[in-house]
Scaffold this motif. Structure first.
Motif, PDB file in Angstrom:
ATOM      1  N   HIS A 131      74.648   9.504 -34.433  1.00 38.06           N
ATOM      2  CA  HIS A 131      74.518   9.929 -32.967  1.00 38.06           C
ATOM      3  C   HIS A 131      75.707  11.176 -32.568  1.00 38.06           C
ATOM      4  O   HIS A 131      75.528  11.847 -31.573  1.00 38.06           O
ATOM      5  N   ALA A 177      72.286   3.321 -33.328  1.00 34.97           N
ATOM      6  CA  ALA A 177      72.273   2.825 -31.871  1.00 34.97           C
ATOM      7  C   ALA A 177      73.023   3.443 -30.916  1.00 34.97           C
ATOM      8  O   ALA A 177      73.039   3.209 -29.717  1.00 34.97           O
ATOM      9  N   SER A 193      72.906   7.955 -26.667  1.00 39.40           N
ATOM     10  CA  SER A 193      72.985   7.289 -25.231  1.00 39.40           C
ATOM     11  C   SER A 193      71.546   7.563 -24.598  1.00 39.40           C
ATOM     12  O   SER A 193      70.649   8.293 -25.322  1.00 39.40           O
ATOM     13  N   SER A 194      71.065   6.552 -23.761  1.00 42.32           N
ATOM     14  CA  SER A 194      69.987   6.620 -23.198  1.00 42.32           C
ATOM     15  C   SER A 194      69.395   8.202 -22.502  1.00 42.32           C
ATOM     16  O   SER A 194      68.502   8.421 -22.701  1.00 42.32           O
ATOM     17  N   GLU A 195      70.361   8.682 -22.194  1.00 39.54           N
ATOM     18  CA  GLU A 195      70.353  10.062 -21.484  1.00 39.54           C
ATOM     19  C   GLU A 195      69.781  11.235 -22.517  1.00 39.54           C
ATOM     20  O   GLU A 195      68.916  11.745 -22.373  1.00 39.54           O
ATOM     21  N   THR A 196      70.587  10.988 -23.912  1.00 43.29           N
ATOM     22  CA  THR A 196      70.192  11.875 -24.840  1.00 43.29           C
ATOM     23  C   THR A 196      68.834  11.455 -25.417  1.00 43.29           C
ATOM     24  O   THR A 196      68.057  12.445 -25.866  1.00 43.29           O
ATOM     25  N   ILE A 197      68.625  10.386 -25.375  1.00 43.47           N
ATOM     26  CA  ILE A 197      67.171   9.926 -25.995  1.00 43.47           C
ATOM     27  C   ILE A 197      65.958  10.471 -25.022  1.00 43.47           C
ATOM     28  O   ILE A 197      65.194  10.984 -25.462  1.00 43.47           O
ATOM     29  N   THR A 198      66.322  10.286 -23.536  1.00 40.70           N
ATOM     30  CA  THR A 198      65.333  10.826 -22.829  1.00 40.70           C
ATOM     31  C   THR A 198      65.232  12.178 -23.075  1.00 40.70           C
ATOM     32  O   THR A 198      64.100  13.025 -23.037  1.00 40.70           O
ATOM     33  N   GLN A 199      66.314  13.122 -23.160  1.00 43.92           N
ATOM     34  CA  GLN A 199      66.149  14.696 -23.316  1.00 43.92           C
ATOM     35  C   GLN A 199      65.210  14.784 -24.475  1.00 43.92           C
ATOM     36  O   GLN A 199      64.360  16.009 -24.526  1.00 43.92           O
ATOM     37  N   GLU A 251      63.291  13.127 -26.380  1.00 46.94           N
ATOM     38  CA  GLU A 251      61.992  12.368 -26.457  1.00 46.94           C
ATOM     39  C   GLU A 251      61.141  13.334 -25.443  1.00 46.94           C
ATOM     40  O   GLU A 251      59.913  13.615 -25.898  1.00 46.94           O
TER      41      GLU A 251
END
Length: 249
Positions: free
Chosen positions: A207, A231, A234-240, A242
């Motif tokens: 990551h 894991a 970050s959730s923000e990076t995952i959202t960006q 995806e």
């Protein structure tokens, strides 16, 4: 030698020696000190190096596109182990896979069971790791050595004729706009051959590399099947990512 090639050579030298002097680079690259100083200024503007008296050092200590010649890097070992274990879930007995050179793909090789499997690789560390596993058919394309990697047109030509089912690719940077990138152009043709030949292509990166850009882009994110990471993303990076259509595993 054109400027881009000089930049690559300078970064390659820094990745091994951690520090360079203008005098050393001038002698090695057969250009004037003025040209080297201009090159260093350009690299500093890109955030890749920091100028010091008489030379330069890496801007970030973990800027390693490929491994040094003596031993593999041990940065972020927990993340590399996690990624390797996830990658193994995509590998089945009798598969034909490719392991690109790198510390994370080396961790995959270390954890491969000695079962019938064909592995194509250009990494001398991975070759050494798999040579003792008698059930694994090890395929080593030809080429010249660039530290721990084998590079050159012979290997690229050979790989382009193979039927590879799954390739696991390393990268220094992962960026939504700049895709997958590394610091040296010598390894790009081999990576491109793997990407263009394999049915499935997975980037294996921790990551820490997301949002980073190295000197040379070798693939867009749309060209690969997915990114296997740890894991810590970050959730923000995952959202960006995806949201941009990138498959994260």
């Amino acid at each position: 030698m054109n400027p881009l090639r000089r930049y690559e050579k300078i970064m390659e030298y820094l990745l091994t020696h951690k520090e360079v002097t203008v005098a050393d680079l001038s002698q090695q690259l057969q250009v004037t000190g003025k040209t080297i100083r201009e090159d260093l200024t350009k690299l500093e503007e890109q955030g890749l190096i920091v100028r010091v008296h008489g030379g330069a050092v890496l801007a970030h200590s973990d800027q390693f596109g490929i491994l040094p010649s003596k031993e593999p890097l041990a940065k972020h070992p927990t993340e590399k182990t996690e990624i390797a274990l996830k990658a193994l879930k995509h590998i089945n007995t009798d598969d034909i896979i490719a392991l690109d050179g790198g510390s994370t793909t080396l961790e995959i090789a270390r954890r491969l069971e000695d079962v019938p499997l064909t592995v194509i690789t250009n990494d001398v560390y991975i070759i050494s790791e798999l040579a003792t596993k008698n059930h694994i058919r090890l395929v080593v394309p030809g080429g010249y050595r660039v530290r721990n990697m084998l590079a050159g047109p012979e290997g690229v030509s050979y790989v382009s004729q193979l039927n590879i089912q799954k390739a696991f690719i390393s990268a220094t940077g992962v960026h939504l706009d700049h895709g997958l990138s590394i610091y040296t152009g010598d390894l790009i043709p081999f990576k491109r051959a793997l990407i263009e030949t394999s049915l499935e292509v997975y980037a294996v990166v921790d990551h820490h590399k997301f949002g980073q850009t190295a000197l040379r882009t070798f693939s867009s994110l749309q060209e690969i099947s997915g990114i296997i990471t740890d894991a810590g993303l970050s959730s923000e990076t995952i959202t960006q990512y995806e949201g941009a259509g990138v498959t994260l595993l």
